[in-house]
Design an enzyme around this catalytic site. Structure first.
Site, mmCIF file in Angstrom:
data_model
loop_
_atom_site.group_PDB
_atom_site.id
_atom_site.type_symbol
_atom_site.label_atom_id
_atom_site.label_comp_id
_atom_site.label_asym_id
_atom_site.label_seq_id
_atom_site.Cartn_x
_atom_site.Cartn_y
_atom_site.Cartn_z
ATOM 1 N N LYS A 171 -1.589 73.103 -2.566
ATOM 2 C CA LYS A 171 -0.327 72.374 -2.435
ATOM 3 C C LYS A 171 -0.537 70.908 -2.783
ATOM 4 C CE LYS A 171 1.289 75.704 0.929
ATOM 5 N NZ LYS A 171 1.207 76.165 2.315
ATOM 6 N N ASP B 137 9.543 74.056 4.398
ATOM 7 C CA ASP B 137 9.313 75.503 4.402
ATOM 8 C C ASP B 137 10.605 76.290 4.563
ATOM 9 O OD1 ASP B 137 7.078 76.908 3.957
ATOM 10 O OD2 ASP B 137 6.284 76.806 5.992
ATOM 11 N N GLN C 241 0.997 74.054 8.376
ATOM 12 C CA GLN C 241 0.291 75.197 7.781
ATOM 13 C C GLN C 241 -0.023 76.238 8.856
ATOM 14 O OE1 GLN C 241 -0.406 75.622 4.392
ATOM 15 N NE2 GLN C 241 -1.006 77.670 5.030
#
Ligand SMILES: NC(=O)c1ccc[n+]([C@@H]2O[C@H](COP(=O)([O-])OP(=O)(O)OC[C@H]3O[C@@H](n4cnc5c(N)ncnc54)[C@H](OP(=O)(O)O)[C@@H]3O)[C@@H](O)[C@H]2O)c1
Length: 307
Positions: A53, A120, A97
């Site tokens: 990422k 997200d 995460q």
């Protein structure tokens, strides 16, 4: 032979297309979009995902403002970091995460993220907006799948779609996005009866079960579009014949490879279109994370068009 839906190439194209806009925005607004990935502990797969990422951010000129906290961090310490990122004007997207270490309440932490910075797309407010058909940040994997289907002009309206797997991360939002596109989705799961019959009814089959090669040829309707979300690491028997097992007292190379939830070799000959693993949905997911960050940046700076 099925058409290969090349998520890697599309992801690269989307990222390249955004470069010029990001440079212009940076010049006009004094800063680029910023994404903060919060990593707790040293889970090796998660570290690799986070690096991926960050590299994608770098390629696109998006600022990486992530934090790496020790595995024994307290719930309060992580909550404080999230609240600080919510307030940080340089940060447009926040991602925690997963998985988090067992002693932490992941849901409570995710719910602290400012919904307008929810890169997200998993905050209850954004999921609620999805259910209601309102604009909002969408879950990255399902959003990436929709982008890929759109890029390849796969018709959805009026089609039967089956989503295999009902997680909040993939399956449920996927079914809602397909519904919004006027497909007729069915959500299948581990308690679904006559599963092969259900999946064989699908014009569009999305597999998100997390079991290597789970979807066999007999489960797929000839001519279907097959989307393989699964990312499963299995022993690489070709390059490591021991299958990762120790031999003569010494550990083998332990080579592994990635496979999806679909038995690609068996399904590809009868499908009309199919995604590969790797190179299908994975790169699209990362790209949608960046797209959500850009959307949030544009919203916050009142930049009208991000097209
Ligand atoms: N490409 C990407 O970017 C990306 C992103 C996210 C996830 N993934 C991958 O996608 C896969 C799924 O992830 P997830 O987070 O959605 O997984 P998950 O939370 O473990 O959910 C798996 C789902 O599959 C269902 N399932 C399990 N065994 C089944 C069976 N025998 N028959 C029918 N359904 C079955 C489960 O049903 P129940 O609900 O009944 O238990 C559950 O709904 C994993 O391989 C993951 O690594 C990839």
């Amino acid at each position: 032979m099925a058409q290969l839906l090349d998520g890697k190439a599309l992801a690269k194209q989307i990222q390249t297309d955004r470069l010029a806009s990001i440079q212009t925005w940076q010049a006009n607004h004094g800063r680029p979009p910023g994404l903060a990935v919060l990593m707790v502990g040293d889970h090796p797969a998660s570290m690799a995902y986070v690096r991926n990422k960050e590299k994608a951010c770098e390629r696109m000129g998006i600022a990486s403002l992530g934090k790496h906290l020790p595995a024994d961090s307290s719930q309060q310490a992580i909550a404080d970091e999230i609240l600080a990122l919510n307030q940080n004007p340089q940060v447009d997207g926040i991602l925690v995460q997963l998985p988090l270490p067992d002693h932490l309440d992941a849901t409570a932490l995710l719910n602290l993220i400012d919904p307008e910075k929810d890169a997200d797309g998993l905050h209850p407010i954004n999921l609620g907006r999805l259910v209601r058909g309102e604009p909002g940040l969408r879950s990255c994997t399902p959003a990436g799948i929709m982008r890929l289907l759109d890029a390849y002009h796969i018709p959805l309206a009026g089609k039967r779609a089956v989503v295999l797997g009902r997680s909040i991360l993939v399956g449920k939002p996927m079914a809602l996005l397909l519904l919004a596109a006027n497909a007729t989705p069915t959500l299948a799961h581990s308690k679904t009866q006559n599963l092969a019959e259900v999946t064989r009814s699908a014009d569009i089959l999305v597999a998100a079960v997390g079991i290597p090669n789970f979807v066999s040829q007999a489960m797929v309707k000839p001519g279907a579009t097959v989307i393989d979300v699964g990312i499963n690491r299995v022993p690489d028997l070709v390059n490591d014949p021991s299958g990762g097992k120790p031999s003569s007292g010494k550990p083998s190379g332990g080579k592994t490879r990635l496979v999806g939830d679909v038995d690609f070799a068996a399904v590809e000959p009868i499908a009309a279109a199919i995604t590969p693993v790797p190179g299908g949905i994975g790169p699209m997911t990362v790209t949608m994370l960046l797209e959500n960050t850009i959307a949030s940046y544009c919203d916050r700076l009142q930049i009208k068009s991000i097209a």
